[in-house]
Design an enzyme around this catalytic site. Structure first.
Site, PDB file in Angstrom:
ATOM      1  N   HIS A   7       0.835  -1.207   0.000  1.00 15.71           N
ATOM      2  CA  HIS A   7       0.000   0.000   0.000  1.00 15.71           C
ATOM      3  C   HIS A   7       0.876   1.266   0.000  1.00 15.71           C
ATOM      4  CE1 HIS A   7      -2.825  -2.872   2.228  1.00 15.71           C
ATOM      5  NE2 HIS A   7      -3.562  -2.485   1.213  1.00 15.71           N
ATOM      6  N   SER A  36       0.110  -8.892   1.408  1.00 10.99           N
ATOM      7  CA  SER A  36      -1.354  -8.817   1.444  1.00 10.99           C
ATOM      8  C   SER A  36      -1.799  -8.707   2.894  1.00 10.99           C
ATOM      9  CB  SER A  36      -1.949 -10.087   0.833  1.00 10.99           C
ATOM     10  OG  SER A  36      -3.318 -10.189   1.167  1.00 10.99           O
TER      11      SER A  36
HETATM   12  P1  AMP Z   1      -6.582  -3.678  -0.358  1.00  3.50           P
HETATM   13  O1  AMP Z   1      -6.396  -2.868   0.873  1.00  3.50           O
HETATM   14  O2  AMP Z   1      -6.110  -5.080  -0.227  1.00  3.50           O
HETATM   15  O3  AMP Z   1      -7.974  -3.555  -0.925  1.00  3.50           O
HETATM   16  O4  AMP Z   1      -5.620  -3.055  -1.444  1.00  3.50           O
HETATM   17  C1  AMP Z   1      -5.642  -1.691  -1.739  1.00  3.50           C
HETATM   18  C2  AMP Z   1      -4.764  -1.445  -2.935  1.00  3.50           C
HETATM   19  O5  AMP Z   1      -3.439  -1.877  -2.638  1.00  3.50           O
HETATM   20  C3  AMP Z   1      -5.211  -2.220  -4.184  1.00  3.50           C
HETATM   21  O6  AMP Z   1      -5.051  -1.385  -5.323  1.00  3.50           O
HETATM   22  C4  AMP Z   1      -4.261  -3.383  -4.200  1.00  3.50           C
HETATM   23  O7  AMP Z   1      -4.044  -3.908  -5.493  1.00  3.50           O
HETATM   24  C5  AMP Z   1      -2.997  -2.733  -3.668  1.00  3.50           C
HETATM   25  N1  AMP Z   1      -2.077  -3.733  -3.126  1.00  3.50           N
HETATM   26  C6  AMP Z   1      -2.346  -4.679  -2.187  1.00  3.50           C
HETATM   27  N2  AMP Z   1      -1.265  -5.461  -1.985  1.00  3.50           N
HETATM   28  C7  AMP Z   1      -0.297  -5.016  -2.818  1.00  3.50           C
HETATM   29  C8  AMP Z   1       1.052  -5.418  -3.095  1.00  3.50           C
HETATM   30  N3  AMP Z   1       1.635  -6.439  -2.473  1.00  3.50           N
HETATM   31  N4  AMP Z   1       1.742  -4.710  -4.004  1.00  3.50           N
HETATM   32  C9  AMP Z   1       1.172  -3.662  -4.669  1.00  3.50           C
HETATM   33  N5  AMP Z   1      -0.088  -3.233  -4.459  1.00  3.50           N
HETATM   34  C10 AMP Z   1      -0.817  -3.897  -3.552  1.00  3.50           C
END
Ligand code: AMP
Length: 286
Positions: free
Chosen positions: A37, A185
């Site tokens: 993030h 993640s």
């Molecule tokens: P989330 O909080 O999981 O909904 O993710 C929010 C944003 O962060 C989304 O655009 C995801 O694709 C991005 N994101 C999550 N994990 C990663 C990662 N390991 N590398 C790059 N972007 C990420």
């Protein structure tokens, strides 16, 4: 850094910045922020004068038997990370603010959302497109940064943005990985130590398959996909999908594809993990 919790105050902030001639970048998240993030925040800082991180665990993108209630939440840690990385605003509305009683309008993308995660998570992308459209209307951004980690989500959002004429540039930033290759993640924290070490097979098999696919012809790809499945199963994974598709439109990979997307969704224990790799084919003869 300002913390804003209402849509009205968020719109007022963004309109004021626009009057001052400042550009706005938004990074939508569900919180529990990690370095993946933060990389998006840093990208947004390079592209815009003001960066808004949105923090909202969106109930409408979770299925009835999914992990909405136990999704990890850590507001204080998120606040500190956003501030430390130069975000101007943390927009953290609650569910009642985002979904007024009687909400009955949805944003639905009907093509790219069908396969991959859309097949195993019915309604998921309807929730994603609806909340992102609402977040765009709340934050009024010039640019929005999403992660390649959620490859299908990024393409669906880009398509929605184009089709509905949101004046927002969509930027897709690379996947940030742990030292052993595992994609970062928020859900990784669900994994036991044993599951976590076995789950390293996901990125390892993707890396291996990408090399093979780069050097082989498309008709041989079925064998490479079988190898990936065999490795995931050998490590105790329960496969949702292992698929090779066109990276630009998610159609089945074909000789017309310039870039391929190899995407995996697999359960380790109760935790569903996704990861992917892009294979650039360039001028290769196939
Ligand atoms: P989330 O909080 O999981 O909904 O993710 C929010 C944003 O962060 C989304 O655009 C995801 O694709 C991005 N994101 C999550 N994990 C990663 C990662 N390991 N590398 C790059 N972007 C990420």
């Amino acid at each position: 850094m300002e913390i804003i919790t209402t849509i009205a105050a968020m719109q007022q902030y963004s309109k004021q910045k626009a009057r001052e001639g400042k550009s706005i970048g938004v990074v939508p998240t569900m919180g529990c922020l990690h370095d993946g993030h933060i990389a998006l925040v840093k990208t947004a800082k390079k592209l815009a004068d003001c960066v808004i991180v949105t923090l909202f665990v969106n109930p409408t993108q979770f299925g009835p038997n999914e992990d909405f209630t136990r999704y990890p939440r850590d507001f204080e840690s998120d606040r500190i990370k956003c501030e430390a990385n130069g975000a101007e605003v943390l927009f953290a509305p609650n569910a009642a603010e985002m979904y007024q009683p009687g909400s009955s309008t949805w944003v639905v993308e009907e093509e790219l959302s069908q396969g991959l995660c859309g097949r195993s998570r019915p309604g998921h992308f309807r929730g994603v497109t609806t909340v992102v459209a609402k977040l765009f209307n709340a934050t009024l951004p010039d640019v929005a940064v999403f992660g390649q980690k959620d490859a299908q989500q990024a393409l669906v959002i880009r398509r929605m943005t184009e089709n509905l004429n949101f004046p927002v540039r969509i930027v897709i930033a690379p996947i940030v990985r742990e030292a052993d290759g595992m994609a970062m993640s928020s859900r990784n924290r669900y994994l036991s130590e044993d599951e976590r070490s076995r789950a390293a097979v996901i990125s390892a098999s993707l890396r291996h398959a990408a090399q093979e696919l780069h050097h082989s012809a498309l008709p041989e790809s079925a064998e490479v996909l079988e190898q990936v499945k065999t490795s995931l199963l050998a490590a105790g994974g329960r496969i949702d999908y292992v698929e090779l598709c066109d990276a630009d439109n998610l159609a089945p990979a074909s000789s017309a594809s310039k870039r391929l997307l190899l995407a995996i969704a697999v359960f380790f224990g109760k935790t569903r993990l996704i990861d992917n790799v892009i294979i650039e084919l360039g001028e290769k003869v196939r």
